[in-house]
Motif scaffolding. Structure first.
Motif, mmCIF file in Angstrom:
data_model
loop_
_atom_site.group_PDB
_atom_site.id
_atom_site.type_symbol
_atom_site.label_atom_id
_atom_site.label_comp_id
_atom_site.label_asym_id
_atom_site.label_seq_id
_atom_site.Cartn_x
_atom_site.Cartn_y
_atom_site.Cartn_z
ATOM 1 N N SER A 151 0.822 -1.211 0.000
ATOM 2 C CA SER A 151 0.000 0.000 0.000
ATOM 3 C C SER A 151 0.853 1.258 0.000
ATOM 4 N N THR A 152 2.082 1.164 0.507
ATOM 5 C CA THR A 152 2.965 2.328 0.436
ATOM 6 C C THR A 152 3.255 2.667 -1.020
ATOM 7 N N VAL A 184 -5.448 2.144 4.654
ATOM 8 C CA VAL A 184 -5.509 1.305 3.460
ATOM 9 C C VAL A 184 -4.705 0.018 3.685
ATOM 10 N N GLY A 185 -3.605 0.158 4.412
ATOM 11 C CA GLY A 185 -2.815 -1.034 4.733
ATOM 12 C C GLY A 185 -3.638 -2.049 5.507
ATOM 13 N N ILE A 200 -8.172 -5.114 -4.581
ATOM 14 C CA ILE A 200 -8.601 -5.076 -3.179
ATOM 15 C C ILE A 200 -8.903 -3.643 -2.751
ATOM 16 N N THR A 201 -8.084 -2.712 -3.229
ATOM 17 C CA THR A 201 -8.233 -1.328 -2.787
ATOM 18 C C THR A 201 -9.142 -0.514 -3.696
ATOM 19 N N GLY A 245 -8.414 -7.785 3.384
ATOM 20 C CA GLY A 245 -8.754 -8.422 2.121
ATOM 21 C C GLY A 245 -7.948 -9.682 1.844
ATOM 22 N N VAL A 300 -6.025 -3.727 3.195
ATOM 23 C CA VAL A 300 -5.370 -4.772 2.407
ATOM 24 C C VAL A 300 -5.239 -6.053 3.234
ATOM 25 N N ILE A 358 -3.690 -6.326 -5.511
ATOM 26 C CA ILE A 358 -3.760 -5.247 -4.513
ATOM 27 C C ILE A 358 -4.512 -4.042 -5.082
#
Lengths: 115, 183
Positions: A57-58, B141-142, A92-93, B148, B145, A89
Motif C-alpha cells: 500500500s505504500t 488502506v494497509g 482489493i483497494t 482483504g 489490504v 492489490i
C-alpha cells in the motif's frame, strides 16, 4: 531484490520502468523520481510494472500521489501490469477504477492519444 | 504448535526481512503456494504499519512478530510471550498464524473493520499524507489490504500498543510431515 528505476521518452510520454520491490523502504525513491519528472514538465507518465516483484500500500500511495500531481497539470499516469499478484492489490483497494492499467506500454500510449 | 519469533527494529528495511521470514515459515508449515503471496503482502502491510507507528512514537522500541504453525507437533514450542492474547475467532489448530505486536499508542477509535476499503472515487485532492510522508493514501488502506488478504483477522489495542493477528488455513493434515521439511 531491491528497487531499480529507469525512465525514457516514447511518443511524448515518459515511461518509468520499475523493477524489484516497492515497499515502505524503497517507495520513497519512486516518489522522488515521479516528483522530479513532473517538476521537469513531464505530465504524461506510464509506469511499467511488468518487472515489479512486490507492491504494497505504500507503493500504491506513491502512485496515487503521482497521479494527483500529473492531474494538476491535466496530465495522465497510467500503468502497465499483467501480473495477477500485483493486480490483486489494485483490486482489493478499488484502485483499478482510478488508474488506467494496460497490457503494454504501447497500449497505454495509444489509449491516451485516442481520448 | 511450532513458533518462530522475530524482533525487528522500527526500520523500513527490516519490513522486507519480516516478509521473507514469514513466507519461509509459511511455506515450511504447508501453506498452499497460491496463498504465499497473500501472506507476504499481509505481513508486509502489518509490519509497515507498525514501523511507521514506532518511528512516530517510539523509534527505539522493537516490533515483535510471531509466526505460529498451528499444525506442527504439539508441545514443540511454548506459547508466545507478551501481552494477553485475544480470543481467536476460529479454531486454533491447523492454521498458520502471524501476530504483529507493536508498542505505539493505539489510535482511537479502533479501525472500522466493516468497510475500510478505498473505493473508485479515491479523493486525490486532499493528499492525506501519513507519518513518514510518502503515501498518498490513508494509512488505514494497509489495514484494508490485510483484511482483504487474510483468512481471519483481528486488530486489537492492548496496554502497550496494537496486536494485528492474521491467520490462514493449513492444507497439511499430517503434523509429522513437519520433520521432513528443512530450511
Amino acid at each position: 531484490m531491491d528497487l531499480k528505476l529507469d525512465h525514457h521518452t516514447q511518443d511524448d510520454t515518459e515511461i518509468v520502468v520499475v523493477e524489484g520491490e516497492i515497499d515502505v523502504y524503497t517507495a520513497p525513491r519512486l516518489r522522488e523520481l515521479l516528483i522530479d519528472l513532473v517538476n521537469k514538465g513531464n505530465f504524461h507518465l506510464v509506469v511499467n510494472m511488468e518487472k515489479v516483484e512486490f507492491l504494497d500500500s505504500t507503493g500504491l500511495g506513491v502512485l496515487v500521489g503521482g497521479l494527483k500531481r500529473v492531474r494538476a497539470h491535466d496530465g495522465t499516469l497510467d500503468l502497465v501490469c499483467t501480473q495477477e499478484r500485483i493486480l490483486k492489490i489494485f483490486r482489493i483497494t478499488g484502485l483499478t477504477k482510478v488508474f488506467g492499467i494496460y497490457e503494454s506500454v504501447q497500449d497505454a500510449i495509444d489509449k491516451r492519444k485516442s481520448k | 504448535m511450532a513458533l518462530v519469533q522475530l524482533t525487528i527494529s522500527a526500520l523500513p528495511a527490516h519490513v522486507r526481512t519480516a516478509r521473507l521470514m514469514a513466507t519461509a515459515v509459511a511455506r515450511r508449515a504447508g501453506i498452499a503456494e497460491s496463498a504465499l503471496d497473500e501472506i507476504r503482502l499481509a505481513v508486509g502491510e502489518a509490519c509497515s504499519r507498525a514501523v511507521e507507528a514506532h518511528r512516530l512514537h517510539c523509534p527505539s522500541q522493537p516490533i515483535q512478530l510471531d509466526l505460529i504453525d498451528g499444525g506442527g507437533p504439539r508441545g514443540a514450542a511454548a506459547a508466545p510471550a507478551g501481552p494477553t492474547r485475544a480470543p481467536h475467532n476460529g479454531h486454533r489448530g491447523h492454521r498458520f498464524e502471524v501476530v504483529v505486536l507493536d508498542r505505539a499508542p493505539a489510535k482511537e477509535p479502533a479501525p472500522d473493520l466493516g468497510d475500510p476499503v478505498v473505493h473508485g472515487d479515491v479523493r486525490l485532492g486532499d493528499e492525506p499524507t501519513p507519518p513518514g510522508g510518502i503515501s498518498g493514501l490513508s494509512p488505514d488502506v494497509g489495514l484494508a489490504v490485510i483484511l482483504g488478504l487474510a483468512d481471519e483477522v483481528s486488530i486489537e489495542p492492548h496496554e502497550d500498543g496494537t496486536v494485528v493477528r492474521m491467520s490462514w488455513p493449513l492444507e497439511r493434515t499430517d503434523p509429522e510431515a513437519d520433520s521432513e521439511l528443512v530450511g
